[in-house]
Design a protein around this motif. Sequence first.
Motif, PDB file in Angstrom:
ATOM      1  N   LEU A 100      87.244  22.985 -24.622  1.00 20.42           N
ATOM      2  CA  LEU A 100      87.638  23.072 -26.017  1.00 20.42           C
ATOM      3  C   LEU A 100      86.809  24.179 -26.649  1.00 20.42           C
ATOM      4  N   VAL A 119      81.752  21.615 -25.658  1.00 18.87           N
ATOM      5  CA  VAL A 119      82.633  22.471 -26.453  1.00 18.87           C
ATOM      6  C   VAL A 119      82.027  23.871 -26.487  1.00 18.87           C
ATOM      7  N   ALA A 155      91.144  18.150 -29.585  1.00 20.69           N
ATOM      8  CA  ALA A 155      91.137  17.811 -28.157  1.00 20.69           C
ATOM      9  C   ALA A 155      92.391  17.041 -27.770  1.00 20.69           C
TER      10      ALA A 155
END
Length: 175
Positions: free
Chosen positions: A160, A65, A32
């Motif tokens: 992400l 994510v 990240a």
Amino acid sequence: YSQDRRYASPMKAFVGRDRELTVLGAVVRRAAEDGPTRAVIAAPLGYGVSRLLEEFASRVAKSGVVVCRAECREPQAGVPYAALSAALAPALARLSERRLIEVVGPAGYDLSAVMPSLTKRLEAARIPNEPPALDSPRQRGARVREALIGVLDRLAGEHLVCLIVEDIEHSDAGT
């Protein structure tokens, strides 16, 4: 806890492996902050790597994510990009039509080749799905790899992305 099994939690108990989860969490934080990164988990058969990855995927997905998980299995060892296609399909299925158009970009034809289940959705979204004007058989593998990498890159545009490839020794050469 309910005595009625219909309402019992389907979650499996997860004991230990806190150290491993901490290390994997640090890998995600590093990604990240610094961009693409990778981790390799090697363990003997029966160590619980699949369960560890299941728990890890569940936890990071809750934090926003996008998790794409590929499980390479022996019967698919020779099928080109089978594991990556299986990993990407659920993430693509959850996208809105507008976001799907952005993520697929110019890769509609090549994605349809490795994910036939995506073809109807691409057609419904009017995403170009025609073969390229110049198609060299020697370039197809490279073009499909570029398409898959491009999809991962565009999928990561807002979030992400964590790509988990389990038992990679059973994958095809392209994966």
